[in-house]
Write a protein that holds these residues in place. Structure first.
Motif, PDB file in Angstrom:
ATOM      1  N   HIS A  94      70.258  61.280 -29.661  1.00 42.12           N
ATOM      2  CA  HIS A  94      69.391  60.735 -30.703  1.00 42.12           C
ATOM      3  C   HIS A  94      67.919  60.964 -30.373  1.00 42.12           C
ATOM      4  O   HIS A  94      67.104  61.179 -31.270  1.00 42.12           O
ATOM      5  N   ARG A 140      72.465  61.049 -40.393  1.00 40.54           N
ATOM      6  CA  ARG A 140      73.610  60.487 -39.690  1.00 40.54           C
ATOM      7  C   ARG A 140      73.830  61.267 -38.400  1.00 40.54           C
ATOM      8  O   ARG A 140      74.359  62.359 -38.405  1.00 40.54           O
ATOM      9  N   SER A 141      73.410  60.691 -37.308  1.00 45.30           N
ATOM     10  CA  SER A 141      73.513  61.336 -36.002  1.00 45.30           C
ATOM     11  C   SER A 141      74.767  60.800 -35.310  1.00 45.30           C
ATOM     12  O   SER A 141      74.718  59.879 -34.495  1.00 45.30           O
ATOM     13  N   ASN A 142      75.922  61.391 -35.668  1.00 46.81           N
ATOM     14  CA  ASN A 142      77.178  60.768 -35.268  1.00 46.81           C
ATOM     15  C   ASN A 142      78.283  61.736 -34.860  1.00 46.81           C
ATOM     16  O   ASN A 142      79.443  61.342 -34.767  1.00 46.81           O
ATOM     17  N   ALA A 165      70.489  57.378 -38.106  1.00 44.13           N
ATOM     18  CA  ALA A 165      71.632  56.462 -38.172  1.00 44.13           C
ATOM     19  C   ALA A 165      72.695  56.890 -37.162  1.00 44.13           C
ATOM     20  O   ALA A 165      73.582  57.691 -37.476  1.00 44.13           O
ATOM     21  N   THR A 212      72.404  52.734 -38.884  1.00 39.74           N
ATOM     22  CA  THR A 212      73.690  52.919 -38.214  1.00 39.74           C
ATOM     23  C   THR A 212      74.653  53.655 -39.135  1.00 39.74           C
ATOM     24  O   THR A 212      74.650  53.431 -40.352  1.00 39.74           O
ATOM     25  N   SER A 213      75.485  54.500 -38.546  1.00 41.48           N
ATOM     26  CA  SER A 213      76.499  55.207 -39.335  1.00 41.48           C
ATOM     27  C   SER A 213      77.640  54.292 -39.768  1.00 41.48           C
ATOM     28  O   SER A 213      78.463  54.681 -40.595  1.00 41.48           O
ATOM     29  N   GLY A 241      78.568  53.753 -43.505  1.00 41.36           N
ATOM     30  CA  GLY A 241      79.549  54.582 -44.195  1.00 41.36           C
ATOM     31  C   GLY A 241      80.966  54.338 -43.726  1.00 41.36           C
ATOM     32  O   GLY A 241      81.926  54.507 -44.492  1.00 41.36           O
ATOM     33  N   GLY A 259      75.961  57.123 -34.721  1.00 38.63           N
ATOM     34  CA  GLY A 259      77.344  56.679 -34.641  1.00 38.63           C
ATOM     35  C   GLY A 259      77.569  56.015 -33.294  1.00 38.63           C
ATOM     36  O   GLY A 259      76.613  55.660 -32.589  1.00 38.63           O
ATOM     37  N   THR A 319      67.827  59.677 -44.556  1.00 35.66           N
ATOM     38  CA  THR A 319      68.639  59.024 -43.534  1.00 35.66           C
ATOM     39  C   THR A 319      69.523  60.096 -42.914  1.00 35.66           C
ATOM     40  O   THR A 319      70.312  60.731 -43.615  1.00 35.66           O
TER      41      THR A 319
END
Length: 242
Positions: free
Chosen positions: A216, A236-238, A180, A138-139, A142, A182, A234
C-alpha cells in the motif's frame, strides 16, 4: 524548490509507518503523526533520518481540531509548508449488528469519521498546489463480510468525504484519492484472528497471500508523486479480491 513535505497520520505503525518510510526514501520531508506511541513514532523518524532523510514526530489526536491544526503548524514551521497529506490513522471495531456496543461504535466513529473531517479540513486549507490528499478506506465494503458492518460503515463515510473533497478543490491542482486495502498483515488486522482464519483470508486473493504494508505504501507513493491525472478515485489495493 524546497523539499516536498508530507504529513502521515497514524505514521508510527502499520501501513502508515511503511508509508512514512517510503516517502522519506522518495525525498519527502516527513511529519510522522502519532496518537500515543511515541517510541514507535521516534523509531519511524530514526529510520527516515538514518537513511539520510528529514523527519519529525508530532503527537495529535486526529479528531481534535486544535491538535490537528497544531500538527500542520509544526509541519509548516519545520519544513516550510505541506504538499501531501496521507490520512492513515484509524481504529477498527467488529461486531454483528445485533450485538453492537454503541460506546465502542461511537469511539470508532470519532476517529474514523470525525478524524477524516478534521484532517481533511486542514488539508483542504493548507496543502499547496501540485499536492495530494490520500485517505484510507477498506475493500471490505465490497466483500460485505459479517461483523464488519460497524467498521465498513465508517470507511464508507471516508470514501464519501474524499470523493466530495476532490470536487470541492476544483482549480487548486490538488489530487484527492482513497486507498482501500484488502486483508493486510498489520497488528490492526491480525489482532484476535486465529491461524486458520488468517490462512483462509490469505487465500482469498488470486495472488494467495496477505497484503503487506509496503504494498500500500508503494501505491501511496505513486499517488503522492507522479499520478497527477488520478483524482477522485477509490483504488482497491487488495490483490484481486472481488
Amino acid at each position: 524548490m524546497s523539499k516536498r513535505v508530507a504529513i502521515i497520520t497514524g505514521g508510527s505503525r502499520g501501513i502508515g509507518r511503511d508509508t512514512a518510510e517510503r516517502l522519506g526514501r522518495e525525498g519527502f520531508a516527513v511529519v510522522v503523526n502519532y496518537a500515543g506511541n511515541e517510541t514507535e513514532a521516534r523509531a519511524a523518524v530514526d529510520a527516515i533520518t538514518g537513511a539520510g532523510g528529514d523527519a519529525i514526530a508530532v503527537r495529535a489526536d486526529v479528531a481534535e481540531v486544535d491538535q490537528v491544526s497544531a500538527l500542520f503548524d509544526a509541519a509548516e514551521s519545520a519544513f516550510g509548508g505541506v504538499d501531501v497529506v496521507v490520512h492513515a490513522a484509524g481504529t477498527m471495531y467488529l461486531s454483528a449488528v445485533a450485538d453492537i456496543d454503541f460506546d465502542a461504535l461511537d469511539r470508532m466513529h470519532r476517529t474514523n469519521v470525525r478524524g477524516t473531517f478534521v484532517v481533511g479540513q486542514q488539508a483542504a486549507r493548507r496543502v499547496r498546489g501540485g499536492g495530494a490528499i490520500i485517505t484510507f478506506s477498506t475493500s471490505v465494503l465490497g466483500l460485505r463480510a459479517p461483523t464488519y458492518a460497524p467498521y465498513a460503515a465508517t470507511k464508507g463515510a471516508v470514501e464519501a468525504i474524499t470523493m466530495i473533497l476532490a470536487k470541492e478543490l476544483r482549480g487548486r491542482d490538488i489530487t484527492v484519492n482513497t486507498v482501500a486495502p484488502g486483508p493486510t498483515a498489520t497488528a490492526l488486522f491480525l489482532d484476535g484472528k486465529d491461524e486458520e482464519t488468517i490462512a483462509n483470508l490469505a487465500k482469498a486473493a488470486p495472488l494467495e497471500r496477505l497484503g503487506q504494508p509496503s504494498d500500500h505504501a508503494d501505491l501511496v507513493a505513486f499517488l503522492a508523486g507522479p499520478a497527477r491525472w488520478i483524482n477522485g478515485q477509490t483504488i482497491r489495493s487488495n490483490g484481486g479480491i472481488v
